[in-house]
Enzyme design. Structure first.
Site, mmCIF file in Angstrom:
data_model
loop_
_atom_site.group_PDB
_atom_site.id
_atom_site.type_symbol
_atom_site.label_atom_id
_atom_site.label_comp_id
_atom_site.label_asym_id
_atom_site.label_seq_id
_atom_site.Cartn_x
_atom_site.Cartn_y
_atom_site.Cartn_z
ATOM 1 N N GLU A 27 0.828 -1.224 0.000
ATOM 2 C CA GLU A 27 0.000 0.000 0.000
ATOM 3 C C GLU A 27 0.854 1.263 0.000
ATOM 4 O O GLU A 27 2.071 1.209 0.209
ATOM 5 C CB GLU A 27 -0.953 -0.002 1.199
ATOM 6 C CG GLU A 27 -0.243 -0.002 2.538
ATOM 7 C CD GLU A 27 -1.014 0.713 3.640
ATOM 8 O OE1 GLU A 27 -1.490 1.833 3.408
ATOM 9 O OE2 GLU A 27 -1.092 0.141 4.741
ATOM 10 N N LYS A 89 -5.145 10.971 1.044
ATOM 11 C CA LYS A 89 -5.262 9.615 1.580
ATOM 12 C C LYS A 89 -6.531 9.020 0.965
ATOM 13 O O LYS A 89 -7.629 9.490 1.230
ATOM 14 C CB LYS A 89 -5.359 9.677 3.111
ATOM 15 C CG LYS A 89 -5.659 8.351 3.784
ATOM 16 C CD LYS A 89 -5.727 8.530 5.302
ATOM 17 C CE LYS A 89 -6.391 7.330 5.963
ATOM 18 N NZ LYS A 89 -6.587 7.548 7.414
ATOM 19 N N VAL A 109 -5.449 0.498 2.953
ATOM 20 C CA VAL A 109 -5.622 -0.948 2.800
ATOM 21 C C VAL A 109 -6.843 -1.238 1.925
ATOM 22 O O VAL A 109 -6.764 -2.032 0.978
ATOM 23 C CB VAL A 109 -5.748 -1.632 4.183
ATOM 24 C CG1 VAL A 109 -6.217 -3.081 4.042
ATOM 25 C CG2 VAL A 109 -4.415 -1.562 4.926
ATOM 26 N N ASP A 141 -16.667 5.696 14.163
ATOM 27 C CA ASP A 141 -15.444 5.659 13.368
ATOM 28 C C ASP A 141 -14.964 4.220 13.207
ATOM 29 O O ASP A 141 -14.317 3.651 14.081
ATOM 30 C CB ASP A 141 -14.363 6.531 14.025
ATOM 31 C CG ASP A 141 -13.149 6.703 13.118
ATOM 32 O OD1 ASP A 141 -13.074 6.026 12.071
ATOM 33 O OD2 ASP A 141 -12.278 7.518 13.461
ATOM 34 N N SER A 143 -13.105 1.844 10.264
ATOM 35 C CA SER A 143 -12.389 1.952 8.988
ATOM 36 C C SER A 143 -13.075 1.165 7.874
ATOM 37 O O SER A 143 -13.570 0.049 8.091
ATOM 38 C CB SER A 143 -10.960 1.422 9.161
ATOM 39 O OG SER A 143 -10.311 1.415 7.902
ATOM 40 N N ALA A 144 -13.053 1.751 6.685
ATOM 41 C CA ALA A 144 -13.573 1.065 5.495
ATOM 42 C C ALA A 144 -12.742 -0.182 5.166
ATOM 43 O O ALA A 144 -13.176 -1.025 4.375
ATOM 44 C CB ALA A 144 -13.591 2.022 4.313
ATOM 45 N N ASP A 145 -11.560 -0.298 5.786
ATOM 46 C CA ASP A 145 -10.737 -1.499 5.557
ATOM 47 C C ASP A 145 -11.505 -2.768 5.934
ATOM 48 O O ASP A 145 -11.360 -3.811 5.278
ATOM 49 C CB ASP A 145 -9.453 -1.463 6.403
ATOM 50 C CG ASP A 145 -8.481 -0.374 5.977
ATOM 51 O OD1 ASP A 145 -8.707 0.276 4.939
ATOM 52 O OD2 ASP A 145 -7.487 -0.178 6.708
ATOM 53 N N LYS A 162 -3.390 -2.054 15.956
ATOM 54 C CA LYS A 162 -2.819 -1.260 17.051
ATOM 55 C C LYS A 162 -3.868 -0.984 18.086
ATOM 56 O O LYS A 162 -5.033 -0.803 17.752
ATOM 57 C CB LYS A 162 -2.363 0.077 16.494
ATOM 58 C CG LYS A 162 -0.916 0.103 16.153
ATOM 59 C CD LYS A 162 -0.531 1.437 15.650
ATOM 60 C CE LYS A 162 -0.551 1.520 14.157
ATOM 61 N NZ LYS A 162 -1.444 0.791 13.393
HETATM 62 N N1 PSU Z 1 -2.117 1.625 10.479
HETATM 63 C C1 PSU Z 1 -0.773 1.795 10.483
HETATM 64 N N2 PSU Z 1 -0.178 2.494 9.494
HETATM 65 C C2 PSU Z 1 -0.903 3.033 8.487
HETATM 66 C C3 PSU Z 1 -2.324 2.844 8.476
HETATM 67 C C4 PSU Z 1 -2.880 2.126 9.472
HETATM 68 O O1 PSU Z 1 -0.095 1.325 11.371
HETATM 69 O O2 PSU Z 1 -0.310 3.682 7.607
HETATM 70 C C5 PSU Z 1 -3.110 3.370 7.315
HETATM 71 C C6 PSU Z 1 -3.451 2.232 6.352
HETATM 72 O O3 PSU Z 1 -3.346 2.705 5.030
HETATM 73 C C7 PSU Z 1 -4.894 1.940 6.670
HETATM 74 C C8 PSU Z 1 -5.406 3.305 7.018
HETATM 75 O O4 PSU Z 1 -5.621 1.376 5.618
HETATM 76 O O5 PSU Z 1 -4.343 3.892 7.764
HETATM 77 C C9 PSU Z 1 -6.673 3.272 7.810
HETATM 78 O O6 PSU Z 1 -7.164 4.554 7.919
HETATM 79 P P1 PSU Z 1 -8.665 4.770 8.401
HETATM 80 O O7 PSU Z 1 -8.678 4.315 9.825
HETATM 81 O O8 PSU Z 1 -8.880 6.240 8.240
HETATM 82 O O9 PSU Z 1 -9.523 3.952 7.510
HETATM 83 MN MN MN Z 2 -12.091 6.426 10.188
#
Ligand code: PSU
Ligand code: MN
Length: 303
Positions: A27, A89, A109, A141, A143-145, A162
């Site tokens: 990624e 992003k 991701v 909140d 994540s879309a992941d 994490k």
């Molecule tokens: N966790 C990490 N490093 C990162 C990310 C997550 O330790 O760089 C990044 C990844 O690209 C992940 C994104 O897909 O943050 C998730 O962001 P969000 O929670 O806004 O969906």
């Molecule tokens: Mn988010």
């Protein structure tokens, strides 16, 4: 594979596809938003090297000039690293507009899974995935992941999640969505910087080949979604749990005070944690990514 006018494969990835050689997607949000320059570029290039050393072709993904690129040049990686947070992003919701407006975006991701799947790339290595944030009961909140893992057929290798996230709720969400979560050599969800979280994972694999089999079978029987492999950080690089947890709590406290929200949350916390730990969280982060790339290359080779 959803080949389309917007997915562009690098010559190396194109050749690997033609010859049926293993490919591992990587990624780019981790480059632009996850680590500082120049360690971000250094790490991204090392990931590609480690991937090749382990017999797979690296396909770092990003949106460049309105194209969904699967495989980048070193110059493109350097550009994303130098621009850092100035690059968008890009998650699932952002891809159509970025392509229509011929812009750049560093893929999360979720977005990297979309890029990989559109090129028929089945394995993807990263550091950590997004998940259900602490306090999601009120902020929503999430994540879309997680949704992407349920929908898009890519096997994602990470070091767990994490504890900036609510790990229990993240696992519940994945369970509801029916995402296979497999601990590599562990029965426990690793907590990214540390090997343990106290939370059980549903499945354990001790060999990459069985993961490759499970993935192939899931496709064969008509699953649409992907799977998540959680690979603990190597012992010698893992952090002291008290030190890292204290840093995470402090970072979250500051994010709340400053009213950091939405897509800014994860990058803010990562940078803060790095500062609080005097950079040692970054060292651990880099090493766990390398470890995931090695495993992903082995899984891809077994497919
Ligand atoms: N966790 C990490 N490093 C990162 C990310 C997550 O330790 O760089 C990044 C990844 O690209 C992940 C994104 O897909 O943050 C998730 O962001 P969000 O929670 O806004 O969906
Ligand atoms: Mn988010």
């Amino acid at each position: 594979m959803i080949r389309n006018m917007f997915t562009v494969l690098s010559p190396e990835v194109e050749a690997a596809k033609r010859e049926g050689r293993p490919i591992v997607a990587l990624e780019s949000t981790i480059i632009s938003h996850g680590m500082p320059y120049p360690q971000n570029v250094e790490t991204a290039l090392n990931c590609q090297r480690i991937c090749r050393e382990n017999g797979a072709v690296p396909a770092t993904c990003a949106i460049i000039d309105g194209k969904l690129c699967v495989g980048l040049t070193d110059e493109q990686i350097d550009y994303l690293g130098r621009e850092g947070q100035k690059v968008t992003k890009a998650s699932r919701r952002d891809i159509p507009m970025l392509l229509a407006m011929r812009k750049d975006g560093a893929t999360t991701v979720a977005a990297t899974m979309i890029a990989a799947a559109s090129a028929g790339v089945r394995v993807f290595a990263t550091g950590g995935i997004g998940g259900v944030h602490r306090g999601a009961e009120t902020t929503m909140d999430i994540s879309a992941d997680l949704e992407e893992l349920a929908e898009t057929p890519v096997c994602v290798v990470c070091a767990g999640a994490k504890s900036i996230l609510d790990l229990n709720l993240t696992m519940e969400y994945l369970e509801t969505k029916g995402v296979p979560v497999i601990g590599f050599g562990t029965d426990e969800l690793p907590a990214f910087y540390t090997r343990k979280s106290g939370i059980k994972v549903p499945w354990r694999a001790d060999e990459p080949a069985i993961i490759a089999d499970a993935y192939n079978i899931s496709r064969e029987i008509g699953y649409q979604g992907g799977m998540l492999v959680v690979n603990p950080i190597p012992e010698e690089y893992s952090m002291d749990a008290d030190v890292i947890n204290k840093a995470i709590d402090e970072a979250i406290e500051e994010a709340n005070q400053k009213g950091i929200k939405g897509k800014e949350t994860t990058p803010f916390l990562l940078a803060k944690i790095k500062d609080i730990t005097g950079g040692s969280s970054l060292d651990a982060n880099i090493q766990l990514v390398y470890n995931n790339v090695r495993l992903a290359a082995q899984i891809a080779a077994s497919m």
